[in-house]
Scaffold this active site. Structure first.
Site, mmCIF file in Angstrom:
data_model
loop_
_atom_site.group_PDB
_atom_site.id
_atom_site.type_symbol
_atom_site.label_atom_id
_atom_site.label_comp_id
_atom_site.label_asym_id
_atom_site.label_seq_id
_atom_site.Cartn_x
_atom_site.Cartn_y
_atom_site.Cartn_z
ATOM 1 N N ASP A 278 13.328 -21.842 61.387
ATOM 2 C CA ASP A 278 14.497 -22.300 61.695
ATOM 3 C C ASP A 278 14.845 -21.618 62.914
ATOM 4 O O ASP A 278 14.655 -20.754 63.629
ATOM 5 C CB ASP A 278 15.642 -21.746 60.616
ATOM 6 C CG ASP A 278 16.776 -22.832 60.449
ATOM 7 O OD1 ASP A 278 16.952 -23.390 61.634
ATOM 8 O OD2 ASP A 278 17.747 -22.618 59.852
HETATM 9 C C1 BGC Z 1 19.752 -25.209 60.828
HETATM 10 C C2 BGC Z 1 18.459 -26.122 60.889
HETATM 11 C C3 BGC Z 1 18.459 -27.338 61.951
HETATM 12 C C4 BGC Z 1 18.142 -26.301 63.193
HETATM 13 C C5 BGC Z 1 18.147 -27.397 64.314
HETATM 14 C C6 BGC Z 1 19.606 -24.720 62.320
HETATM 15 O O1 BGC Z 1 20.784 -23.865 62.704
HETATM 16 O O2 BGC Z 1 19.782 -24.241 59.936
HETATM 17 O O3 BGC Z 1 18.653 -26.843 59.463
HETATM 18 O O4 BGC Z 1 17.201 -28.096 61.635
HETATM 19 O O5 BGC Z 1 19.177 -25.529 63.370
HETATM 20 O O6 BGC Z 1 19.107 -27.829 64.428
#
Ligand code: BGC
Length: 726
Positions: A246
């Site tokens: 993530d």
């Molecule tokens: C989120 C993810 C997301 C990623 C990219 C993170 O803060 O938890 O679900 O895909 O950001 O935007």
């Protein structure tokens, strides 16, 4: 073809790296560059060999607008306004696997048009807390439903050469302290409740990438967790794809040996919130990793393994010969977005006021901010910039051309959400006091035949939104008071709830009808009006139990279970899943508590009768059939749910089984008077419990209770049969 040859060349270069001269190899720097971000949403290819960069994009229900290379700020493109599909709670509520695949195909087409290789979704974290901020992006409380729907979605996305990224692996069940929370969960609950949807996404959906979650488990962050990423994901489930972190979830180079392949989104001191920064060398998988590789502390084979997985992902996506260029915001995509909305909307209660007659000159009063608020923007990373979004009020006005449709605000919630520079383009400010707004709504109801109250949550802070959980179960912005006042007029009131989560509805018994309308995307108003008018017969069923109050759930009694206890270090928060496997309907059955609406509940404008349940064990499978008949006057769809209650293997908590568990479901469409035999087959191995002493699933011989029903609270037929052998 040129790209494909480049790929073959690169694989050769990598696999021959021990024997071939240096010119044939990917250099250490080239390999390292592939394992971490080079911009907010891309990781590097190998320009020298024609291997393209990989482009990652949110997800999960539309393709996110372009951000600047080095910052979250908007790039300001005028060609990146997408089709927003309903959020995944709505998709789960359709219980329609082929539809989930179709939505996957449409999403992939939009991703391709925008040059994206990986779509960051679906999210399949089990809904544990009814107040968790990201439930609206996930697929409910049941592992089988979430796993089946996610797998179908993934197959659709990947059929066009765009990778899906199933997230957030694993146990991202709350937003409170999401990067610091250390989850303490039994192996049994992990294997029976929290992991199966991921396993199915990998094994049945064939997911090419998995996103490691922010949180910790077994005292380690998920992205640095060898048991999770290597033992369970790769060894036990056979995952051969790429694990991506993530955004900002990596904390050390240990992640590489643990099984993580790509590091994205890390904020470093040099880069944090600095839009000018272009230096990604501070990522853990950049300079710090290089130093360890050069010193021999981490063997280069670890990096080679990562790179070969990334190349495999590229072979499947941007090096795939003949990949289409996709299409963007076309009538077919709008139609599909509408269809998912129409099938996912859930009619929770109806005393007969719905459907509203389109041929009558009705006097309709629409009340509520959510009737006019655009909702695709906001909520966190799933926020979408849309080409268009039809609001509920617009949809209702169009669907009832003969009616006098008036609108009153009723309350002011969030007057204008802007998310990372994307605005819904609405200024909803209103200077009236709450009392005035309520009084104006009551005054406007005079002479109305029906009141449609479109309220619920929105995607503002502490509502349905990433990063924070809801602070209370009650409807926000004083909606209850407005609703009470309107119900007090005696005019039939239909409450339409826009949210991805259940909410308290103390007045539910006095509302004439209640409808769950989710976040429906671009076609929101069209889909909602179609169901209100009866042009579409509702067939959605809620993918979670809807408690009357949080006191009816097992989570909120102590800090241990929610939100967790802060350690002495003042940083890490330990949360204990003391309820074990008893989440959702498994809990309500055990506690003998009736939720306001049970898991799987959803009404239709017609009625279905169940008969002729047959069940037997044969050839290692449970075989069940049941006949469903449409006994009403309208064509409609019913989702037949098969639950199984299994015998315990022994005495004591370790062997306790839920009263019933969903094992299969099927949605059928029936004309009035038509009946259909619905058949299910479930492998006997799928009826087991996870034995922690043996570290495997065990199916127990004995008496099984086979239940066919319209919801977890509406079991129509029950039969007991004996399993003599495993
Ligand atoms: C989120 C993810 C997301 C990623 C990219 C993170 O803060 O938890 O679900 O895909 O950001 O935007």
């Amino acid at each position: 073809m040129k790209r494909f040859l480049a790929f073959v060349f690169a694989v050769l270069a990598l696999s021959c790296s021990r024997e071939r001269p240096a010119a044939w190899q990917l250099s250490l720097d080239e390999k390292l560059a592939m394992t971490h971000a080079q911009s907010r949403f891309s990781s590097a290819g190998v320009p020298r060999l024609g291997i393209p960069d990989l482009w990652w994009s949110d997800g999960p229900n539309g393709v996110r607008a372009e951000a600047l290379w080095d910052s979250w700020a908007q790039a300001g493109w005028t060609s990146d306004s997408c089709t927003a599909y309903p959020a995944l709670t709505c998709l789960a509520a359709t219980w329609n696997e082929p539809l989930a695949s179709e939505m996957g195909v449409c999403l992939a087409e939009e991703a391709l048009y925008r040059g994206k290789d990986v779509l960051l979704g679906p999210g399949v974290n089990i809904m544990r807390l009814p107040t968790a901020g990201r439930n609206f992006e996930y697929m409910g409380e049941d592992p089988l439903l979430a796993g089946k729907m996610a797998s179908a979605y993934i197959r659709g996305v990947q059929s066009l050469g765009v990778a899906a990224s199933v997230k957030h692996f694993a146990l991202n069940n709350q937003e409170k302290a999401r990067t610091r929370v250390d989850v303490h969960v039994s192996d049994r609950a992990l294997q029976e409740i929290y992991l199966p949807a991921f396993r199915m996404a990998v094994q049945e959906g064939g997911a090419w990438t998995v996103m490691a979650a922010y949180n910790r488990i077994w005292d380690l962050h998920c992205s640095e967790n060898p048991r999770l990423l290597t033992d369970i994901l790769r060894r036990d489930w056979g995952f051969d794809g790429v694990v991506v972190s993530d955004w900002g979830a990596v904390h050390s180079t240990d992640a590489a040996s643990a099984g993580l392949d790509v590091e994205m989104g890390t904020s470093t001191d040099g880069l944090r919130d600095n839009p000018e920064a272009t230096d990604y060398s501070a990522f853990h998988f950049a300079e710090p990793y290089k130093e360890k590789l050069l010193s021999g502390e981490i063997p280069e084979e670890v990096l080679d393994t990562q790179v070969s997985r990334i190349l495999r992902l590229q072979e499947r996506t941007n090096l795939r010969p003949g990949r289409s260029h996709g299409r963007f915001v076309c009538p077919e995509h709008s139609a599909l977005a509408r269809k998912v909305g129409e099938e996912g909307i859930v009619l929770l209660k109806n005393s007969g006021v719905l459907p509203l007659d389109t041929l009558k000159a009705l006097n309709i009063l629409v009340v509520g901010e959510n009737a006019i608020k655009k909702m695709a923007v906001g909520g966190g990373s799933s926020s979408l910039k849309t080409k268009y979004e039809i609001t509920p009020l617009e949809g209702i006005r169009e669907a009832f051309p003969l009616a006098d449709v008036r609108f009153e605000r009723g309350y002011v919630g969030d007057a204008g959400e802007v998310y990372w520079g994307v605005s819904a383009g609405q200024d909803l400010s209103d200077s009236r006091t709450p009392e005035r707004l309520s009084a104006d709504a009551v005054a406007a109801s005079e002479g109305a035949d029906v009141i449609l109250f479109v309220g619920g949550l929105n995607k503002s802070r502490n509502q349905d939104r990433e990063g924070r959980d809801r602070l209370s179960y009650e409807l926000p912005y004083g909606q209850d008071q407005v609703l009470e006042a309107l119900i007090g007029t005696g005019i039939p009131l239909v409450y339409v709830n826009v949210s991805g989560n259940p909410v308290a509805m103390p007045w539910a018994g006095r509302a004439s009808a209640i409808m769950q309308a989710w976040y429906l995307g671009s076609e929101a108003g069209e889909a909602l009006a179609a169901v209100l008018s009866g042009r579409v017969n509702p067939s959605g069923k809620i993918p979670f139990s809807w408690p009357s109050s949080l006191a009816d759930t097992p989570f909120y009694g102590s800090e241990r279970t929610c939100p967790g206890i802060l350690r002495e270090d003042g940083h890490i928060m330990d949360v204990y899943y003391d309820e074990g496997i008893f989440v959702g309907y498994r809990w309500y059955d055990r506690a003998g508590v009736e939720p306001l609406f049970p898991f799987g509940h959803g009404l239709s404008y017609t009625y279905f009768e169940y008969s002729g349940l047959k069940a037997s064990f044969r050839g290692g499978r449970l075989r069940v059939s049941v006949v469903v008949r449409n006994i009403g006057t309208k064509e409609g769809k019913e989702t037949v749910q098969l639950y199984v209650g299994a015998p315990a293997a022994g005495d004591g908590e370790a062997y306790e089984r839920p009263e019933k568990e969903l094992k299969a479901f099927q949605k059928v469409s029936l004309r009035p008077g038509e009946s259909r035999k619905v058949s299910f087959e479930v492998p006997v191995s799928g009826l087991g419990y996870y034995d922690e002493t043996l570290s495997r699933f065990v199916t127990v011989p004995g008496r099984y209770s086979i239940k066919a029903g319209a919801s977890a609270g509406d079991i129509r037929l029950n039969k007991e049969i004996i399993l003599t052998e495993r």
